[in-house]
Design a protein around this motif. Structure first.
Motif, PDB file in Angstrom:
ATOM      1  N   ASN A   3       0.830  -1.212   0.000  1.00  0.00           N
ATOM      2  CA  ASN A   3       0.000   0.000   0.000  1.00  0.00           C
ATOM      3  C   ASN A   3       0.858   1.254   0.000  1.00  0.00           C
ATOM      4  O   ASN A   3       0.544   2.241  -0.673  1.00  0.00           O
ATOM      5  CB  ASN A   3      -0.926   0.011   1.216  1.00  0.00           C
ATOM      6  CG  ASN A   3      -2.030  -1.029   1.120  1.00  0.00           C
ATOM      7  OD1 ASN A   3      -2.374  -1.466   0.030  1.00  0.00           O
ATOM      8  ND2 ASN A   3      -2.575  -1.431   2.249  1.00  0.00           N
TER       9      ASN A   3
ATOM     10  N   HIS B 143       2.319   1.796  -3.498  1.00  0.00           N
ATOM     11  CA  HIS B 143       1.292   2.360  -4.383  1.00  0.00           C
ATOM     12  C   HIS B 143       1.099   3.852  -4.093  1.00  0.00           C
ATOM     13  O   HIS B 143       0.964   4.663  -5.004  1.00  0.00           O
ATOM     14  CB  HIS B 143      -0.031   1.609  -4.199  1.00  0.00           C
ATOM     15  CG  HIS B 143      -0.114   0.327  -4.960  1.00  0.00           C
ATOM     16  ND1 HIS B 143      -0.024   0.273  -6.338  1.00  0.00           N
ATOM     17  CD2 HIS B 143      -0.280  -0.961  -4.546  1.00  0.00           C
ATOM     18  CE1 HIS B 143      -0.131  -0.979  -6.748  1.00  0.00           C
ATOM     19  NE2 HIS B 143      -0.286  -1.749  -5.676  1.00  0.00           N
TER      20      HIS B 143
ATOM     21  N   GLU C 217       3.962   1.117  -9.576  1.00  0.00           N
ATOM     22  CA  GLU C 217       2.965   0.269 -10.220  1.00  0.00           C
ATOM     23  C   GLU C 217       3.574  -1.098 -10.513  1.00  0.00           C
ATOM     24  O   GLU C 217       4.773  -1.223 -10.758  1.00  0.00           O
ATOM     25  CB  GLU C 217       2.481   0.917 -11.523  1.00  0.00           C
ATOM     26  CG  GLU C 217       1.755   2.241 -11.292  1.00  0.00           C
ATOM     27  CD  GLU C 217       1.298   2.885 -12.588  1.00  0.00           C
ATOM     28  OE1 GLU C 217       1.653   2.356 -13.670  1.00  0.00           O
ATOM     29  OE2 GLU C 217       0.597   3.906 -12.522  1.00  0.00           O
TER      30      GLU C 217
END
Length: 320
Positions: free
Chosen positions: A289, A292, A297
């Motif tokens: 998390n 991101h 990506e």
């Protein structure tokens, strides 16, 4: 009250409870005023049954936003008072369906005028006030549904504590911390591999002297977080790898991973990098998390020296 002026907004819950108690006390006296033997906390359940007819406890709980145990307790109290009864004619005998008793139906009709008078009184109170409390409550309920008070306070805590974190460049004095933090983190989830040993035992030769950098997060002067920017071979298509990020469990939740990640990315950008690469494992959900959030990506293709790697990610600095 002077207490609330002194404590301020941190006493919101206490102040709301005090107002609730004041209104509830008046509500009990209002029922007496209209000759109704009724407990204010019963009203939501009583209203739903009077308006909709028979209902299960689950349906009532959903309608009024209460827990099932809370509704069950109120139903028992209202049954004892003779206002509610089980509907023995219900088609599905597997469900407990309740409805107003004949006494409850009569009471429902009798307090209809009471509800009208109360509504008019509240409108009068709203007209006297500078702020419409009813509309404000609707707005606050919506906002707290989007983001709870707990989450808001936690974010403020992280922001405040992150300001106490200092990110510094690696120096030999931090070698033991770099090694220990990574060994602790890796051992907690996986096994330390040969490639780990090369970087952890010889950080300066393996990372710094090859054109990379290491960043150290200091909290109250103690090195409690680390992250490396490792120079990659041009044939890989990447300039640098974000690697060896580890944060002590003692300070997790203070945004240290985010601050280290930002420092590494900014350093890569300053060094003229176009793409940054990283490897991880999907069981590390907080870490994924974070990556991101930093802009990484998912990609595939490169061979990895790590058995634990099952996800590869990249950050294209030309797009950020």
């Amino acid at each position: 009250m002077e207490f609330f002026n002194t404590v301020g907004k941190a006493a919101l819950g206490s102040r709301l409870r005090l107002m609730t108690a004041t209104v509830t006390d008046d509500a009990a006296k209002i029922y007496e005023l209209y000759g109704a033997d009724f407990v204010p906390k019963w009203f939501p359940v009583f209203f739903v049954l009077g308006h909709d007819g028979e209902k299960t406890i689950t349906e009532i709980a959903t309608d009024i936003g209460h827990s099932q145990p809370s509704v069950s307790k109120i139903i028992k109290e209202m049954t004892k008072a003779g206002l509610v009864e089980e509907n023995t004619t219900a088609q599905d005998k597997r469900r407990t369906v309740v409805t107003l008793s004949p006494k409850g139906v009569i009471l429902s009709k009798n307090i209809a005028q009471q509800c009208i008078d109360v509504a008019v009184a509240i409108e009068g109170l709203i007209s006297e006030a500078n702020h419409n409390l009813w509309e404000a409550l609707e707005e606050w309920e919506f906002l707290l549904e989007q983001k709870s008070l707990l989450r808001r306070v936690n974010e403020e805590k992280k922001l405040r504590e992150s300001k106490e974190v200092k990110i510094v460049d690696y120096s030999p004095e931090y070698h033991s911390a770099f090694k220990a933090l990574n060994e602790e983190w890796i051992s907690n989830y996986f096994e330390i591999e040969e490639t780990d040993r090369k970087a952890l035992d010889n950080a300066e030769d393996y990372i710094i002297k090859k054109g990379g950098k290491i960043f150290v997060a200091l909290y109250e002067g103690e090195p409690l977080g680390v992250c490396a920017l490792i120079k990659m071979d041009a044939s890989t298509g990447y300039d640098y790898e974000l690697a060896k990020m580890a944060v002590s469990p003692k300070v997790q939740g203070k945004n240290i991973g985010w601050l280290l990640g930002q420092a590494v990315i900014e350093s890569a950008r300053t060094l003229g990098a176009k793409k940054v690469y990283l490897e991880s494992n999907t069981i590390l959900k907080p870490a994924i998390n974070l990556y991101h959030k930093l802009g990484f990506e998912k990609v595939t293709g490169l061979a990895t020296p790590y058995k634990r790697c099952n996800i590869q990610m990249e950050l294209d600095l030309n797009q950020k």
